[in-house]
Design a protein around this motif. Structure first.
Motif, mmCIF file in Angstrom:
data_model
loop_
_atom_site.group_PDB
_atom_site.id
_atom_site.type_symbol
_atom_site.label_atom_id
_atom_site.label_comp_id
_atom_site.label_asym_id
_atom_site.label_seq_id
_atom_site.Cartn_x
_atom_site.Cartn_y
_atom_site.Cartn_z
ATOM 1 N N MET A 177 21.606 35.330 24.136
ATOM 2 C CA MET A 177 22.528 35.182 25.283
ATOM 3 C C MET A 177 23.582 36.273 25.191
ATOM 4 S SD MET A 177 23.207 33.094 27.862
ATOM 5 C CE MET A 177 22.865 31.339 27.689
ATOM 6 N N ALA A 178 23.623 37.152 26.175
ATOM 7 C CA ALA A 178 24.575 38.261 26.128
ATOM 8 C C ALA A 178 26.002 37.742 26.170
ATOM 9 C CB ALA A 178 24.323 39.201 27.296
ATOM 10 N N ALA A 179 26.865 38.314 25.290
ATOM 11 C CA ALA A 179 28.269 37.920 25.274
ATOM 12 C C ALA A 179 28.991 38.444 26.504
ATOM 13 C CB ALA A 179 28.947 38.440 24.018
ATOM 14 N N VAL A 180 28.486 39.595 27.030
ATOM 15 C CA VAL A 180 29.137 40.199 28.191
ATOM 16 C C VAL A 180 28.131 40.274 29.342
ATOM 17 C CG1 VAL A 180 30.391 42.197 29.072
ATOM 18 C CG2 VAL A 180 30.480 41.654 26.627
ATOM 19 N N LYS A 181 28.511 39.677 30.461
ATOM 20 C CA LYS A 181 27.676 39.734 31.658
ATOM 21 C C LYS A 181 28.512 40.270 32.808
ATOM 22 C CE LYS A 181 25.354 35.537 30.270
ATOM 23 N NZ LYS A 181 25.412 34.126 30.458
ATOM 24 N N LEU A 182 27.861 40.949 33.718
ATOM 25 C CA LEU A 182 28.569 41.460 34.890
ATOM 26 C C LEU A 182 27.781 41.083 36.125
ATOM 27 C CD1 LEU A 182 30.938 43.263 35.967
ATOM 28 C CD2 LEU A 182 29.334 45.166 35.894
ATOM 29 N N ILE A 183 28.419 40.342 37.027
ATOM 30 C CA ILE A 183 27.738 39.959 38.262
ATOM 31 C C ILE A 183 27.981 41.064 39.290
ATOM 32 C CG2 ILE A 183 27.412 38.214 40.037
ATOM 33 C CD1 ILE A 183 28.777 36.176 38.283
ATOM 34 N N GLY A 184 26.890 41.615 39.835
ATOM 35 C CA GLY A 184 27.016 42.643 40.868
ATOM 36 C C GLY A 184 26.049 43.776 40.646
ATOM 37 N N SER A 185 26.061 44.753 41.542
ATOM 38 C CA SER A 185 25.244 45.959 41.327
ATOM 39 C C SER A 185 26.046 47.187 41.725
ATOM 40 C CB SER A 185 23.922 45.886 42.093
ATOM 41 O OG SER A 185 24.105 45.333 43.344
ATOM 42 N N PRO A 186 25.675 48.345 41.147
ATOM 43 C CA PRO A 186 26.509 49.539 41.288
ATOM 44 C C PRO A 186 26.602 50.108 42.694
ATOM 45 C CG PRO A 186 24.477 50.049 40.114
ATOM 46 C CD PRO A 186 24.531 48.569 40.256
ATOM 47 N N ILE A 187 25.826 49.594 43.623
ATOM 48 C CA ILE A 187 25.953 50.036 45.017
ATOM 49 C C ILE A 187 27.353 49.678 45.537
ATOM 50 C CG2 ILE A 187 25.182 48.115 46.505
ATOM 51 C CD1 ILE A 187 23.533 51.506 46.577
ATOM 52 N N SER A 188 27.937 48.610 44.960
ATOM 53 C CA SER A 188 29.313 48.254 45.321
ATOM 54 C C SER A 188 30.258 49.117 44.494
ATOM 55 C CB SER A 188 29.588 46.782 45.009
ATOM 56 O OG SER A 188 30.980 46.603 44.758
ATOM 57 N N PRO A 189 31.137 49.899 45.134
ATOM 58 C CA PRO A 189 32.038 50.755 44.359
ATOM 59 C C PRO A 189 32.949 49.956 43.414
ATOM 60 C CG PRO A 189 32.622 50.765 46.706
ATOM 61 C CD PRO A 189 31.344 50.027 46.585
ATOM 62 N N HIS A 193 32.164 35.886 26.855
ATOM 63 C CA HIS A 193 32.144 34.610 26.118
ATOM 64 C C HIS A 193 32.288 33.450 27.093
ATOM 65 C CE1 HIS A 193 32.074 36.752 22.415
ATOM 66 N NE2 HIS A 193 33.290 37.241 22.539
ATOM 67 N N ASP A 194 31.503 33.493 28.165
ATOM 68 C CA ASP A 194 31.458 32.427 29.174
ATOM 69 C C ASP A 194 32.728 32.272 30.003
ATOM 70 O OD1 ASP A 194 29.473 30.525 26.895
ATOM 71 O OD2 ASP A 194 28.815 31.658 28.645
ATOM 72 N N ARG A 195 33.696 33.180 29.860
ATOM 73 C CA ARG A 195 34.908 33.071 30.680
ATOM 74 C C ARG A 195 34.940 34.175 31.729
ATOM 75 N NH1 ARG A 195 39.841 32.137 26.548
ATOM 76 N NH2 ARG A 195 39.240 34.269 25.985
ATOM 77 N N PRO A 196 35.145 33.798 32.997
ATOM 78 C CA PRO A 196 35.077 34.808 34.059
ATOM 79 C C PRO A 196 36.396 35.563 34.253
ATOM 80 C CG PRO A 196 35.345 32.628 35.022
ATOM 81 C CD PRO A 196 35.356 32.447 33.543
ATOM 82 N N ILE A 197 36.269 36.858 34.563
ATOM 83 C CA ILE A 197 37.428 37.670 34.945
ATOM 84 C C ILE A 197 37.082 38.314 36.286
ATOM 85 C CG2 ILE A 197 38.905 39.621 34.296
ATOM 86 C CD1 ILE A 197 37.054 38.322 31.476
ATOM 87 N N CYS A 198 37.955 38.194 37.271
ATOM 88 C CA CYS A 198 37.686 38.672 38.629
ATOM 89 C C CYS A 198 38.693 39.726 39.048
ATOM 90 C CB CYS A 198 37.740 37.509 39.613
ATOM 91 S SG CYS A 198 36.740 36.099 39.117
ATOM 92 N N GLU A 199 38.316 40.486 40.101
ATOM 93 C CA GLU A 199 39.111 41.609 40.629
ATOM 94 C C GLU A 199 38.924 42.844 39.756
ATOM 95 O OE1 GLU A 199 41.030 41.865 43.638
ATOM 96 O OE2 GLU A 199 39.677 40.152 43.831
ATOM 97 N N SER A 200 38.356 43.906 40.348
ATOM 98 C CA SER A 200 37.938 45.083 39.583
ATOM 99 C C SER A 200 39.058 45.710 38.753
ATOM 100 C CB SER A 200 37.308 46.139 40.489
ATOM 101 O OG SER A 200 38.236 46.571 41.462
ATOM 102 N N ALA A 201 40.260 45.816 39.318
ATOM 103 C CA ALA A 201 41.364 46.441 38.573
ATOM 104 C C ALA A 201 41.748 45.585 37.366
ATOM 105 C CB ALA A 201 42.582 46.637 39.479
ATOM 106 N N VAL A 202 41.717 44.269 37.546
ATOM 107 C CA VAL A 202 42.025 43.332 36.459
ATOM 108 C C VAL A 202 40.948 43.450 35.376
ATOM 109 C CG1 VAL A 202 42.327 40.882 35.858
ATOM 110 C CG2 VAL A 202 43.225 41.755 38.012
ATOM 111 N N ILE A 203 39.686 43.542 35.820
ATOM 112 C CA ILE A 203 38.574 43.653 34.874
ATOM 113 C C ILE A 203 38.688 44.923 34.039
ATOM 114 C CG2 ILE A 203 36.063 43.883 34.641
ATOM 115 C CD1 ILE A 203 35.789 42.192 37.222
ATOM 116 N N VAL A 204 38.977 46.054 34.691
ATOM 117 C CA VAL A 204 39.058 47.324 33.943
ATOM 118 C C VAL A 204 40.199 47.282 32.915
ATOM 119 C CG1 VAL A 204 39.418 49.825 34.114
ATOM 120 C CG2 VAL A 204 37.939 48.674 35.750
#
Lengths: 233, 251
Positions: A1-13, A59-70
């Protein structure tokens, strides 16, 4: 089970921003693309407020908003890969964040307006507004780069990531709409920056193919025009 | 109420200096330090108030400069050429713009005071997310409550109540949005506490009825000097909005 997952695809900037950051840090992750027009259970559960991508799940905890994620990625993996993304001193951090606000609040909406414009007049107005925004960023680049390749200086920095994610979309729109948005004549420094940014190993790893973005842009334009035609009838 | 509160909006400099002792040298040193930090602002601005609260929480001496937005100072135009808006923090001659960028800057530069953003990366990300939510939602939806009429007004009212409920759910039973410690999200949101009366009066609903925990939170925040010394009386805010409505010819 990957510790880091990212929902989305790179077509979205906005997703691409986070992928560039993960790539800079050389962090392994599982990419979970969404189906166009459908939102997965995982997305709805992870981002109940906006129901939008990207969402980073660590680690199963979501982080949202691209600037916050970076910013999160930069904080959790400070020394990995190419090192720090946010500048070292507080004043430069404030400048990178200020310009990121500008990109998200003003520049990106004007780019969207170009794609959505229904008349030649509206398109011309949107193009001029976008170019005016780029000219401000040209000035900002000259000041922040201090003669080096990136907004972050020698290294790809926060603003490079937050603006650079739109490069492939700007190019796609230039091709489909037959216009010049990032004018070499009036924005020579930004033009040079695009070349450096695209050439960076970490960026090359994740940048979507221009052809794919052109196809996608043509497709959503066709969908929008059809919807407008259907609504008119 | 701020000690230098005045409804006469002039360009006089209001200098807030924290005096440690009565000695002349201390006072001079304080004055020099205050000159190093200048805040360009407008009394009623919730965005400016975020910065004032953050500076107060950190005990930073600064010079407050009231701007007349109908007649912007050369300093403002030079310090924020992109937007020509307040607030602008000028630190050692270098301008910082965008209220939440300013709050983060204050937190990072005066790092020996109590932290505004938490140290833990996940908690920090949550704080940034909610600060951004407040930024994106409250002010713009709030304006529609007093500017628009008819169906558009009803739409704005529905949206605003939804925003309150989301914030209420996020706060839950915690003392502050940051948990036990007053922090970033609290600072981002609390200036709007003084606007609740305006929003509910123009909107035709009761904030307390829709979000009682949020109202209790606001009152708790007002027990902090940094907040009570910065926020204006809700009636003064309402008066201000009424004068804006008159100016725009809105009934």
């Amino acid at each position: 089970m990957a510790a880091v997952k990212l929902i989305g695809s790179p077509i979205s900037p906005f997703v691409l921003r986070t992928m560039i950051a993960l790539s800079l840090k050389k962090v392994e992750y599982e990419l979970l693309p969404e189906k166009l027009g459908e939102k997965s259970e995982l997305l709805l559960k992870s981002n109940p407020v906006y129901k939008k991508i990207p969402v980073l799940i660590h680690h199963d905890r979501p982080i949202c908003e691209s600037a916050v994620i970076v910013e999160y990625i930069d904080q959790v993996w400070p020394e990995s890969g190419y090192g720090a993304i946010l500048p070292a001193d507080a004043y430069h951090r404030a400048l990178h964040r200020f310009w990121t606000f500008y990109v998200d609040d003003k520049l990106f909406p004007s780019l969207v307006a170009i794609g959505k414009a229904e008349t030649e007049e509206a398109k011309a107005e949107a193009v001029e507004q976008f170019r005016a925004g780029l000219r401000l960023l040209e000035e900002a680049f000259v000041k922040l780069s201090e003669g080096k390749a990136f907004f972050g200086g020698d290294q790809v920095g926060f603003l490079d990531v937050m603006l650079g994610c739109f490069v492939v979309w700007i190019e796609a729109m230039e091709e489909v709409l037959s216009l010049e948005l990032l004018e070499e004549a009036t924005m020579p420094a930004l033009h040079g920056w695009v070349v450096s940014f695209r050439a960076h190993e970490a960026v090359k790893e994740v940048m979507p193919e221009s052809g794919k973005v052109v196809e996608f842009f043509k497709m959503i334009r066709a969908m929008r025009m059809k919807a407008a035609a259907d609504a008119a009838n | 109420m701020p000690q230098t509160a005045s409804l006469h909006l002039t360009n006089r400099l209001h200098i807030h200096i924290v005096l440690e002792s009565e000695s002349e040298r201390e006072r001079e040193r304080g004055a020099r330090m205050a000159e190093a930090v200048v805040l360009l602002d407008v009394w009623v601005s919730p965005f400016g108030q975020r910065c004032r609260i953050a500076l107060a929480e950190k005990g930073v001496a600064y010079e407050y400069k009231e701007e007349d937005l109908a007649n912007k100072s050369p300093l403002l135009l030079q310090a924020n050429p992109v937007h020509k808006k307040i607030p602008v923090l000028i630190h050692d001659g270098k301008p910082v713009c965008e209220s939440l960028v300013i709050v983060q800057y204050i937190d990072e530069v005066w790092s020996d005071g109590a932290p505004i953003l938490p140290a833990d990366p996940y908690a920090r990300a949550q704080a940034r997310f909610w600060g951004d939510f407040v930024d994106k939602k409250i002010y713009d939806c709030g304006i529609r409550l007093w500017k628009l009429k008819g169906e558009a007004h009803q739409e704005a009212k529905k949206e605003f109540i939804e925003i309150l409920k989301v914030l209420e759910a996020e706060l839950g039973d915690r003392k502050y949005f940051g948990g036990d410690a007053f922090g970033y999200v609290d600072i981002a949101l609390v200036p709007f506490f003084a606007w609740f009366y305006t929003y509910e009066t123009c909107g035709g609903f009761s904030v307390e009825a829709e979000a009682p925990k949020l109202v209790a939170w606001g009152k708790r925040c007002m027990e902090r000097e940094s907040v009570s010394q910065t926020l204006y009386d809700p009636l003064k805010v309402y008066e201000f909005v009424c004068s804006l409505k008159k100016k725009y010819g809105i009934e």
